[in-house]
Write an enzyme that holds these catalytic residues in place. Structure first.
Site: not given
Length: 271
Positions: A95-97
């Protein structure tokens, strides 16, 4: 899941393969579109066919978010199915948060508690207080972007800092000082295998998630030569090369065959 348990799975199954679930309704076999939940139907078939040959799955949340509420429901069903039927497989939400502390905590709760994944990819650009909230969850892991496989990685990640070492190495060094840094993994693209020697000097013990083998042209042999450590320390991700090996009725069977081929190659490197 502990890292010892992950290593035990790798050695007992002879594989360090992670299957990426980048499920695109424009690419899945047409007959599945008649299903009430075609995304989950596709994922379930792929999982059942590939589970013997891998130790992890990486659903890319963009491919679920693109379909709104139905996509999120399919993601949740996929994660629940994995937890219930393949609990020994690590689940990485791609999700590359990464945001200020309180927001990061909410992201962490979303992916570690509400949709119970084991790990989550994180962008480290905002620094310590955007990363450490993800490290407060025991048995969960933050997978930081260090040196990615895309061509644009060279725009920033390899730039020297004040004329000294490159930015991606600074990210590795700095984040090793964070609280609960033993819960960190790192993303390193397979197309950047020549950098792995320097990376291992900084994070010799960490697990590395390696995308880019297969469709993006990365070499499994080079990644293992320069990146493997005493506990293996690698999760090699393959997405398109496995899940879209066929768009026909035999899509799951072909996916299983592709995963089995990679597993056999990895098993040789473990022995």
């Amino acid at each position: 899941m502990t890292l010892d348990q992950l290593e035990n799975q790798i050695r007992s199954k002879g594989t360090f393969l992670c299957v990426g679930l980048d499920t695109d309704l424009e690419k899945i076999p047409g007959h599945l579109l008649q299903q009430p939940d075609p995304i989950f139907a596709f994922n379930k078939a792929i999982i059942d066919a590939t589970a013997p040959y891998c130790v992890a799955y990486k659903p890319n949340t963009a491919f679920f978010e693109a379909y709104g509420v139905k996509g999120w429901e399919a993601l949740e069903r996929t994660v629940v199915y994995l937890n219930q039927n393949y609990p020994d497989h690590l689940i990485i939400a791609d999700a590359k948060r990464g945001d200020i502390g309180n927001t990061s905590t909410r992201y962490a709760k979303a992916f570690f508690e509400e949709i119970p994944c084991d790990a989550l990819t994180i962008a480290p650009y905002m620094g310590r207080d955007s990363v450490e909230p993800f490290l407060e969850f025991e048995g969960k892991y933050a997978v930081l972007l260090a040196l990615t496989s895309n061509p644009g990685a060279f725009d920033f990640q390899t730039l020297p800092i004040a004329g000294q070492q490159q930015l991606y190495l600074e990210v590795l060094e700095k984040t090793q000082q964070y609280k609960n840094a033993d819960r960190l993994m790192y993303v390193v693209g397979a197309t950047k295998a020549e950098f792995l020697t320097d990376i291992r000097k900084v994070v010799p013990e960490a697990f590395l998630l390696i995308p880019g083998v297969g469709a993006q042209g990365g070499s499994l042999e080079e990644v293992c030569r320069y990146g493997m450590n005493k506990r293996v320390g690698l999760l090699i991700n393959s997405s398109r090369g496995i899940i879209y090996a066929s768009q026909g009725a035999d899509f799951a069977q072909r996916a299983g065959q592709e995963a089995a081929t990679l597993q056999a190659q990895m098993n040789k490197m473990l022995n």
